[in-house]
Structure formats: C-alpha cells, structure tokens
Scaffold this active site. Sequence first.
Site, short mmCIF file in Angstrom:
data_model
loop_
_atom_site.label_atom_id
_atom_site.label_comp_id
_atom_site.label_asym_id
_atom_site.label_seq_id
_atom_site.Cartn_x
_atom_site.Cartn_y
_atom_site.Cartn_z
N CYS A 1 -17.18 12.48 -42.04
CA CYS A 1 -15.77 11.83 -42.15
C CYS A 1 -15.59 10.62 -41.55
O CYS A 1 -15.12 9.53 -41.95
CB CYS A 1 -15.07 12.56 -42.49
N GLY B 1 -14.38 -14.85 -19.62
CA GLY B 1 -15.57 -15.53 -20.54
C GLY B 1 -15.84 -15.83 -21.29
O GLY B 1 -15.41 -15.73 -22.26
N GLY C 1 -19.63 -15.00 -24.80
CA GLY C 1 -20.84 -15.21 -25.19
C GLY C 1 -21.24 -15.40 -26.43
O GLY C 1 -20.62 -15.79 -27.54
N PHE D 1 -21.08 -13.15 -28.61
CA PHE D 1 -19.99 -12.21 -30.06
C PHE D 1 -18.60 -13.65 -29.68
O PHE D 1 -18.05 -13.03 -30.59
CB PHE D 1 -19.86 -11.17 -29.40
N VAL E 1 -13.79 -14.30 -24.23
CA VAL E 1 -12.79 -12.78 -23.00
C VAL E 1 -12.32 -13.16 -22.57
O VAL E 1 -12.25 -14.28 -21.58
CB VAL E 1 -13.93 -12.05 -22.81
N ASP F 1 -28.68 -2.69 -26.04
CA ASP F 1 -28.48 -3.66 -25.07
C ASP F 1 -27.60 -3.32 -23.33
O ASP F 1 -27.39 -4.12 -22.93
CB ASP F 1 -27.76 -4.38 -25.36
#
Length: 603
Positions: free
Chosen positions: A136, A370, A372, A374, A377, A483
Amino acid sequence: MGETKKDFMMKRSLNKGTFINASNYKSRWFVLDREFLRYFDGTFDKQGKQKGVIELRKIKAVENVEDHVLDRKTNVFQVVHAAQKSSDILTLYIVAQSDDQRQDWVTYLRKAAEYADAHFIPKYHKGVWMSGSYTCCNQISKNAIGCEVTSTEKEFGGVTVSSSLPPVPSIPAPAPEPTPRKVVVAVYDFTPTEEEDLQLIQGEEYEILDDSREHWWRAKDKNGKSGYIPSNYVKKKFDLEMFDWYYKSCTRERSEAILREEQREGCFLVRESSAPGMFTLSLFTTENDGQVRHYHIKKNEKGSYYIAEKYAFPSISELVHYHKHNSAGLATRLKSPPTRSGATAPATAGFSSSKFEIDPAEITIGDQLGAGCFGTVHEGKWRGKRVAVKMMKESAMSDDGFIEEAKTMTQLNHNNLVQLYGIVTKKKPLIIVTELMQYGSLLSYLRRHKARLLSKTATLLDMCSQVCNGMAYLEKRRFIHRDLAARNCLVGQSTVVKVADFGLARYVIDDEYTSSTGTKFPVKWAPPEVLSYTRFSSKSDVWAYGVLMWEIFTGGVMPYDKMKNVEVVDYVCHSKLRLEKPGACPEKIYKVMLQCWQHVLQL
C-alpha cells in the site's frame, strides 16, 4: 470453557516465501472465546488439532485488506497482534468465504479484543507485507507506521472501550496476568508538533504503553496524559544510558572532539572501551593549553568499579558521583558533561509520529548553503527549528516516484544518517526538509582541512567508521543508496559524519551520472556490474564505500581525476585496474579498500 464463535476459513502461512503456491494457504477452524482466538486443522466436517493461538489482549488492529492485493484474493481481513514470547508485531491474514462472513468476524473480533482490554494502534496498512515492503505504501520496515487510520481510532479516538459480547460461557475466565510496567526517563526535551504527540521534559519519568513501532512509542506522563514520543529521546530507568554523561559507543576520537569543542575544565563523559565489557572516563583539563585525558574504569574481585583502586564503588554512577567531589588521582575533579540540549539532541524520524506533508507557510527559507544537479540547498526554519531546505529543480527529477519513496525514507533514523523530516508537494518546486549539518559536505570539509587531516589517521578512520555505521543500517533495512560519495555525506558538530541523499540518484538527471551507454548513475563510484549492466545492490554500495574511503584518505581528491567517464569504464571493467594507494593511507586500510573493490556481482 465453552466456545462463543466458530467458523471455517483460510489463513496465509506466516513463513510465506517469494513464490506463490497453494501450500501458502491452509484451511482452518477458527474458534473465539473471551481470551483467545485459536485455529485448528481439519476438514469442513471435522475439527482437528490446534495449530495456533492469539491472546486477545495482544491484538493491535482488526481490519479489512484491499481486495486482490493478497495473491489476488478477496474477502481478506488481518489481525495485527504482538507475538506471544517476544516484542515482535505479527499479522495474521485470514481469507473469509464471503464478504458477510468477513465483516461479521471483523466486528466480533474488535469487540472481543476491546473486552479483553487490548490497546489498539492508530494506523494500519490496508495492503500486505510482501517481498520486503508493504504493497500500500512501499514502506520497508515491518514495524513502520500504517498509512490508514484504523476503524477503532475513527470510532473511539484510540481509547480502549469496554464492550459487551454476545452470550459468553458461564465459567468466568481467569484474569490475565498483569503486564510489567515499562518505565523510562527522558534524556532530552521534546516539544510536540501534532496533537497526538506527548511532551517530554528531560529527567522526568514516563510509562510506555505501546513500543511496537521502532521510532515512536505511545507513553503516559505523571499526570495521566498519553501520546507518542520519539523512542530515541528516552532511556530505561536505572540504565547507564539515562545519564547525560554516558556516551555509549563513542570512540576515543569522537570523545576528544566533543570535549575539545566544549573547552571547559572538568568536562567529562563515560564511554564503552574498545575491550568488550569495559568502560573509559574521558576528561578535559585546561592544563598545557587544553588536553583530554582517558582513564580506564576497572573492576575488582568484588565487582566494584574504580579508577584509583582504593576508591571503589558498586556502580559506575556512584563512582562518577564520588569523583565529582574528589579528584582522587584524576587531573581534575569531574564537573559537568558536554551540553546535550538544543542542536545536539538526536534527530527524530519525522517531526512527529505521523507528520509527513509539511505546510510551506511554516517554512522560513534563509541563506543558500549550496547547489547541485537537483537544485539549491538553503538554511531554513520550521516552527523555529533549524533545518536544511532543498528546493528541487522542476526538470531535475521525477517527482511522483520520489514522493512515495520519501514516505519510507522518513522512517529511516540513525545517528549517522541525515534525517529526512518531510516534503512539501502542494506547491512548486518540490521541497525536501532535512536535518541541518552545520559544516556542509564531507568533500568540502576534507578539502578545506586537508593539510591538518592527512596527518591524523585516527580521525580519518573515524570518519570512515561513521559512514560505515550509517550504511550498515541502510543495508540491514534492504535500502540501497546508489550514490554514496564524499559529496553526499555531511559534517556536523564534533566532526559527526552522516550519510545524505540516500535513494535520490534514481530520480536525478545530470551529465555527471551518465555512463558510456547513456545510463544515469555516478560512474566513478560504480562497480563493473553497474557500469556494464546497471545492476544496483548493497554490493554496489560496498564498492562505492571503498571509493569514499579513498576520497577521505586523499583529502578529497577526485577519483580517476585525469580520466573521462568512458575511460573509467575501460579501466575498471576491461583492464580490471583499481585506484592506487593514497600517500597518507596505511597499508592495512588500503587492503580494506581493495576488499571493497574485489567483488563482482554474479550475473
């Protein structure tokens, strides 16, 4: 004793394997009385020997299971209960012959459990546990919080309610043996964020009502108020761990970093020694510009503890109390332990026992820390608590898959993992809220302090050990990082190192993660089976851990720094060569790296 209810149904075997076959299900006679749910073998015409029993007061939930999720069966219901001889939580899946029969048994069982004074849990899993996760919600911990509110919680708000049963045997059942009270002491303050949670005040005692979940226990305070508390904020009464000066598994390097950060005369802690069953007192003194002294706590023939032989005591706590008033051979008397309040309290698995989705209006976003592949931050605050806020690029990741994964990740909680508190999905961009680590990435930290660190083998090894502890926790819960690298570990107070961004690589799109075949993953940290076949496992994490050790002992040098990704693939897969030993690395430690790089997944 007479019987109150009896029916013929099927049950799923508790030792169900990976492959589905008819032997996983057994037809059983189910018999319910005032105290127990029992089941027997036999045929529809004849009842046989008893095969199992569940004590009604140990039942935690009785709920329907979604049709077709349990091996495509319908009319399934579940009985969640505590094991007879352990603290494990088990689930019995029962297949009724019709929906009417299912509803009849669910209703009757709930009433019987309430009558037996069972303590119900507030949430349950409407799916089933299969192949290491729930169907679920994909959570990977068997004791993970449920994803649906139980019927008893909706009806009674989680309070056990006495209920009369249909006619019962005339012979009264003996009263159940009282369960021993479990009393704990709060080691840290905890301020609730949701109504169902309970406030903790450091030093006060609490009774545990339900400890079936790993990270959040239901407890009652001295005023009778109950709610959920983080399990890592309390310790058993009279255990060493209840004392604020006890740092159980702290290493020598760790203790020195903690005490030097305090810089207070007489600041001390007690920790386990490297020798099993032994303890060490670590003490800071300001003499000679500040140093940490380590004293072995020994035991005499009478079982008493001492540092100076003529001052022996029955317990370590009494020894500490004595040396707070008398140095008696120590560099200085013991004054106070390191500060454990505020920022040094451990992270909780989520902000509360049930909170996952975070209201963006409650987040204050501050300076950028920072950036990156993605996104960015930032330092931030959530209801006054300092946090890290990751603002994800809309084009950088697949949101839908990650949202489901993040629900599981909030349930991962360890001293060497960066805690995921929750996510914001109700507005763009997607925001991930995590624990804040004040010194940033391990890679940046290594490069900033390279000259100082490369001469301190023990400190570098301690960093490796901390990452290893966090990764061992992930592996035990069958969670693959994918990673692992120095850039994805963070450093906090007292050189605490924590693993971050576990599981995120599957959802990130970036050139650094592209192999010669166009597949996305961190090439320079990947083993041959990933480079050639994209097959990730805990073994591929072990390979990456070896590369991370190499980063640590080089002070943050890029692995294969003069090679392109396609050259790395050839070097590792075809030439079968490995990274060379770093100059500051002892031979024994380099052999551990080589062991990490020896395995090849059997294909």
